[in-house]
Motif scaffolding. Structure first.
Motif, PDB file in Angstrom:
ATOM      1  N   GLU A  63       0.857  -1.181   0.000  1.00 26.93           N
ATOM      2  CA  GLU A  63       0.000   0.000   0.000  1.00 26.93           C
ATOM      3  C   GLU A  63       0.892   1.229   0.000  1.00 26.93           C
ATOM      4  O   GLU A  63       2.094   1.126   0.163  1.00 26.93           O
ATOM      5  N   TYR A  64       0.281   2.382  -0.199  1.00 26.12           N
ATOM      6  CA  TYR A  64       1.023   3.628  -0.107  1.00 26.12           C
ATOM      7  C   TYR A  64       0.147   4.675   0.548  1.00 26.12           C
ATOM      8  O   TYR A  64      -1.067   4.526   0.621  1.00 26.12           O
ATOM      9  N   GLY A  65       0.797   5.718   1.052  1.00 26.92           N
ATOM     10  CA  GLY A  65       0.064   6.804   1.677  1.00 26.92           C
ATOM     11  C   GLY A  65      -0.299   7.861   0.645  1.00 26.92           C
ATOM     12  O   GLY A  65       0.528   8.245  -0.170  1.00 26.92           O
ATOM     13  N   LEU A  66      -1.547   8.307   0.679  1.00 26.11           N
ATOM     14  CA  LEU A  66      -1.984   9.335  -0.272  1.00 26.11           C
ATOM     15  C   LEU A  66      -1.284  10.661  -0.029  1.00 26.11           C
ATOM     16  O   LEU A  66      -1.099  11.444  -0.949  1.00 26.11           O
ATOM     17  N   TRP A  67      -0.916  10.941   1.195  1.00 25.31           N
ATOM     18  CA  TRP A  67      -0.165  12.156   1.506  1.00 25.31           C
ATOM     19  C   TRP A  67       0.674  11.890   2.748  1.00 25.31           C
ATOM     20  O   TRP A  67       0.307  11.116   3.614  1.00 25.31           O
ATOM     21  N   GLY A  89       3.326   5.614   6.762  1.00 35.55           N
ATOM     22  CA  GLY A  89       2.471   6.110   5.691  1.00 35.55           C
ATOM     23  C   GLY A  89       1.105   6.381   6.262  1.00 35.55           C
ATOM     24  O   GLY A  89       0.690   5.743   7.220  1.00 35.55           O
ATOM     25  N   ASN A  90       0.423   7.351   5.683  1.00 37.68           N
ATOM     26  CA  ASN A  90      -0.926   7.649   6.174  1.00 37.68           C
ATOM     27  C   ASN A  90      -1.892   7.776   5.009  1.00 37.68           C
ATOM     28  O   ASN A  90      -1.478   7.830   3.863  1.00 37.68           O
ATOM     29  N   ALA A  91      -3.180   7.791   5.330  1.00 43.89           N
ATOM     30  CA  ALA A  91      -4.246   7.746   4.328  1.00 43.89           C
ATOM     31  C   ALA A  91      -3.950   6.601   3.372  1.00 43.89           C
ATOM     32  O   ALA A  91      -3.852   6.764   2.170  1.00 43.89           O
ATOM     33  N   LEU A  92      -3.781   5.393   3.950  1.00 40.30           N
ATOM     34  CA  LEU A  92      -3.333   4.234   3.192  1.00 40.30           C
ATOM     35  C   LEU A  92      -4.309   3.836   2.096  1.00 40.30           C
ATOM     36  O   LEU A  92      -5.519   3.886   2.264  1.00 40.30           O
ATOM     37  N   THR A  93      -3.753   3.446   0.985  1.00 41.58           N
ATOM     38  CA  THR A  93      -4.523   2.982  -0.156  1.00 41.58           C
ATOM     39  C   THR A  93      -3.692   1.936  -0.875  1.00 41.58           C
ATOM     40  O   THR A  93      -2.487   1.891  -0.679  1.00 41.58           O
ATOM     41  N   PRO A  94      -4.136   1.006  -1.638  1.00 41.43           N
ATOM     42  CA  PRO A  94      -5.475   0.968  -2.205  1.00 41.43           C
ATOM     43  C   PRO A  94      -6.503   0.443  -1.218  1.00 41.43           C
ATOM     44  O   PRO A  94      -6.165  -0.375  -0.376  1.00 41.43           O
ATOM     45  N   PRO A  95      -7.735   0.917  -1.340  1.00 40.07           N
ATOM     46  CA  PRO A  95      -8.802   0.410  -0.489  1.00 40.07           C
ATOM     47  C   PRO A  95      -9.191  -0.994  -0.910  1.00 40.07           C
ATOM     48  O   PRO A  95      -8.917  -1.363  -2.042  1.00 40.07           O
ATOM     49  N   PRO A  96      -9.835  -1.783  -0.090  1.00 36.96           N
ATOM     50  CA  PRO A  96     -10.144  -1.414   1.282  1.00 36.96           C
ATOM     51  C   PRO A  96      -9.028  -1.833   2.224  1.00 36.96           C
ATOM     52  O   PRO A  96      -8.477  -2.910   2.104  1.00 36.96           O
ATOM     53  N   ILE A  97      -8.667  -0.959   3.093  1.00 34.51           N
ATOM     54  CA  ILE A  97      -7.764  -1.281   4.190  1.00 34.51           C
ATOM     55  C   ILE A  97      -8.585  -1.003   5.447  1.00 34.51           C
ATOM     56  O   ILE A  97      -8.632   0.117   5.928  1.00 34.51           O
ATOM     57  N   PRO A  98      -9.296  -2.009   5.941  1.00 34.20           N
ATOM     58  CA  PRO A  98     -10.278  -1.789   7.003  1.00 34.20           C
ATOM     59  C   PRO A  98      -9.675  -1.214   8.277  1.00 34.20           C
ATOM     60  O   PRO A  98      -8.712  -1.740   8.805  1.00 34.20           O
ATOM     61  N   ASN A  99     -10.229  -0.121   8.701  1.00 35.43           N
ATOM     62  CA  ASN A  99      -9.911   0.484   9.996  1.00 35.43           C
ATOM     63  C   ASN A  99      -8.454   0.888  10.164  1.00 35.43           C
ATOM     64  O   ASN A  99      -7.983   1.036  11.273  1.00 35.43           O
ATOM     65  N   LYS A 100      -7.696   1.040   9.075  1.00 32.04           N
ATOM     66  CA  LYS A 100      -6.310   1.489   9.192  1.00 32.04           C
ATOM     67  C   LYS A 100      -6.157   2.817   8.476  1.00 32.04           C
ATOM     68  O   LYS A 100      -6.338   2.905   7.274  1.00 32.04           O
ATOM     69  N   SER A 103      17.293  -8.161   1.331  1.00 29.78           N
ATOM     70  CA  SER A 103      16.628  -8.360   0.042  1.00 29.78           C
ATOM     71  C   SER A 103      15.170  -8.788   0.214  1.00 29.78           C
ATOM     72  O   SER A 103      14.341  -8.493  -0.641  1.00 29.78           O
ATOM     73  N   SER A 104      14.857  -9.491   1.290  1.00 28.40           N
ATOM     74  CA  SER A 104      13.469  -9.818   1.649  1.00 28.40           C
ATOM     75  C   SER A 104      13.194  -9.205   3.018  1.00 28.40           C
ATOM     76  O   SER A 104      13.372  -9.861   4.044  1.00 28.40           O
ATOM     77  N   PRO A 105      12.775  -7.919   3.069  1.00 31.52           N
ATOM     78  CA  PRO A 105      12.600  -7.229   4.342  1.00 31.52           C
ATOM     79  C   PRO A 105      11.643  -7.963   5.285  1.00 31.52           C
ATOM     80  O   PRO A 105      10.586  -8.426   4.874  1.00 31.52           O
ATOM     81  N   GLN A 106      12.050  -8.083   6.553  1.00 37.28           N
ATOM     82  CA  GLN A 106      11.227  -8.693   7.596  1.00 37.28           C
ATOM     83  C   GLN A 106      10.721  -7.596   8.524  1.00 37.28           C
ATOM     84  O   GLN A 106      11.493  -6.711   8.918  1.00 37.28           O
ATOM     85  N   VAL A 107       9.448  -7.658   8.875  1.00 34.59           N
ATOM     86  CA  VAL A 107       8.873  -6.670   9.793  1.00 34.59           C
ATOM     87  C   VAL A 107       9.350  -6.999  11.198  1.00 34.59           C
ATOM     88  O   VAL A 107       9.150  -8.102  11.702  1.00 34.59           O
ATOM     89  N   ILE A 108       9.999  -6.025  11.849  1.00 31.81           N
ATOM     90  CA  ILE A 108      10.500  -6.166  13.212  1.00 31.81           C
ATOM     91  C   ILE A 108       9.477  -5.628  14.211  1.00 31.81           C
ATOM     92  O   ILE A 108       9.276  -6.179  15.284  1.00 31.81           O
ATOM     93  N   TRP A 109       8.836  -4.523  13.839  1.00 29.22           N
ATOM     94  CA  TRP A 109       7.895  -3.843  14.731  1.00 29.22           C
ATOM     95  C   TRP A 109       6.884  -3.118  13.862  1.00 29.22           C
ATOM     96  O   TRP A 109       7.215  -2.625  12.786  1.00 29.22           O
ATOM     97  N   GLU A 110       5.633  -3.073  14.321  1.00 29.62           N
ATOM     98  CA  GLU A 110       4.583  -2.395  13.561  1.00 29.62           C
ATOM     99  C   GLU A 110       3.567  -1.765  14.497  1.00 29.62           C
ATOM    100  O   GLU A 110       3.220  -2.346  15.529  1.00 29.62           O
ATOM    101  N   LEU A 111       3.099  -0.585  14.116  1.00 32.43           N
ATOM    102  CA  LEU A 111       2.021   0.102  14.827  1.00 32.43           C
ATOM    103  C   LEU A 111       0.971   0.477  13.791  1.00 32.43           C
ATOM    104  O   LEU A 111       1.296   1.120  12.784  1.00 32.43           O
ATOM    105  N   GLN A 112      -0.273   0.050  14.000  1.00 28.78           N
ATOM    106  CA  GLN A 112      -1.371   0.430  13.131  1.00 28.78           C
ATOM    107  C   GLN A 112      -2.243   1.420  13.871  1.00 28.78           C
ATOM    108  O   GLN A 112      -2.618   1.184  15.016  1.00 28.78           O
ATOM    109  N   ILE A 113      -2.539   2.518  13.209  1.00 27.88           N
ATOM    110  CA  ILE A 113      -3.335   3.583  13.810  1.00 27.88           C
ATOM    111  C   ILE A 113      -4.702   3.565  13.132  1.00 27.88           C
ATOM    112  O   ILE A 113      -4.799   3.706  11.916  1.00 27.88           O
ATOM    113  N   PRO A 114      -5.770   3.374  13.920  1.00 32.19           N
ATOM    114  CA  PRO A 114      -7.104   3.213  13.327  1.00 32.19           C
ATOM    115  C   PRO A 114      -7.718   4.534  12.874  1.00 32.19           C
ATOM    116  O   PRO A 114      -7.317   5.614  13.311  1.00 32.19           O
TER     117      PRO A 114
END
Length: 88
Positions: A13-17, A33-44, A55-66
Motif C-alpha cells: 500500500e502507499y500513503g496518499l499524503w 504512511g498515512n491515508a493508506l490505499t489501495p482500499p479497502p484497508i479496514p480500519n487502518k 533483500s526480503s525485508p522482515q517486519v521487526i515492529w509495527e504500529l497500526q493507527i485506526p
C-alpha cells in the motif's frame, strides 16, 4: 545525475499524503504512511513499521493507527523519561 536503487520494500500500500522514512542505528528502516490505499484497508488510517534492510525485508515492529486518526512523521522513541528504556 544518476540515482542507484540500493534497497526497497514493497509493503502493498502507499500513503496518499505524508509519511517519513529513516535508517535506524541498527541498520533497519523505520517508515510510516498515512491515508493508506489501495482500499479497502479496514480500519487502518496509518501504519508505522520497522523492517530489516535485506533483500526480503522482515517486519521487526509495527504500529497500526485506526480511523479516524492519521499519523504524519511518526517516530518511535525509546522512552519519555531520562535514563529509562522501554523493552519491546
Amino acid at each position: 545525475m544518476v540515482a542507484n536503487l540500493a534497497w526497497d520494500d514493497l509493503p502493498g500500500e502507499y500513503g496518499l499524503w505524508g509519511g517519513s522514512i529513516n535508517q535506524l542505528a541498527n541498520g533497519n528502516i523505520e517508515f510510516d504512511g498515512n491515508a493508506l490505499t489501495p482500499p479497502p484497508i479496514p480500519n487502518k488510517a496509518s501504519r508505522v513499521r520497522e523492517v530489516t534492510q535485506t533483500s526480503s525485508p522482515q517486519v521487526i515492529w509495527e504500529l497500526q493507527i485506526p480511523l479516524p486518526f492519521d499519523a504524519y512523521r511518526c517516530y518511535r522513541v525509546p522512552s519519555l523519561y531520562p535514563g529509562v528504556t522501554w523493552q519491546n
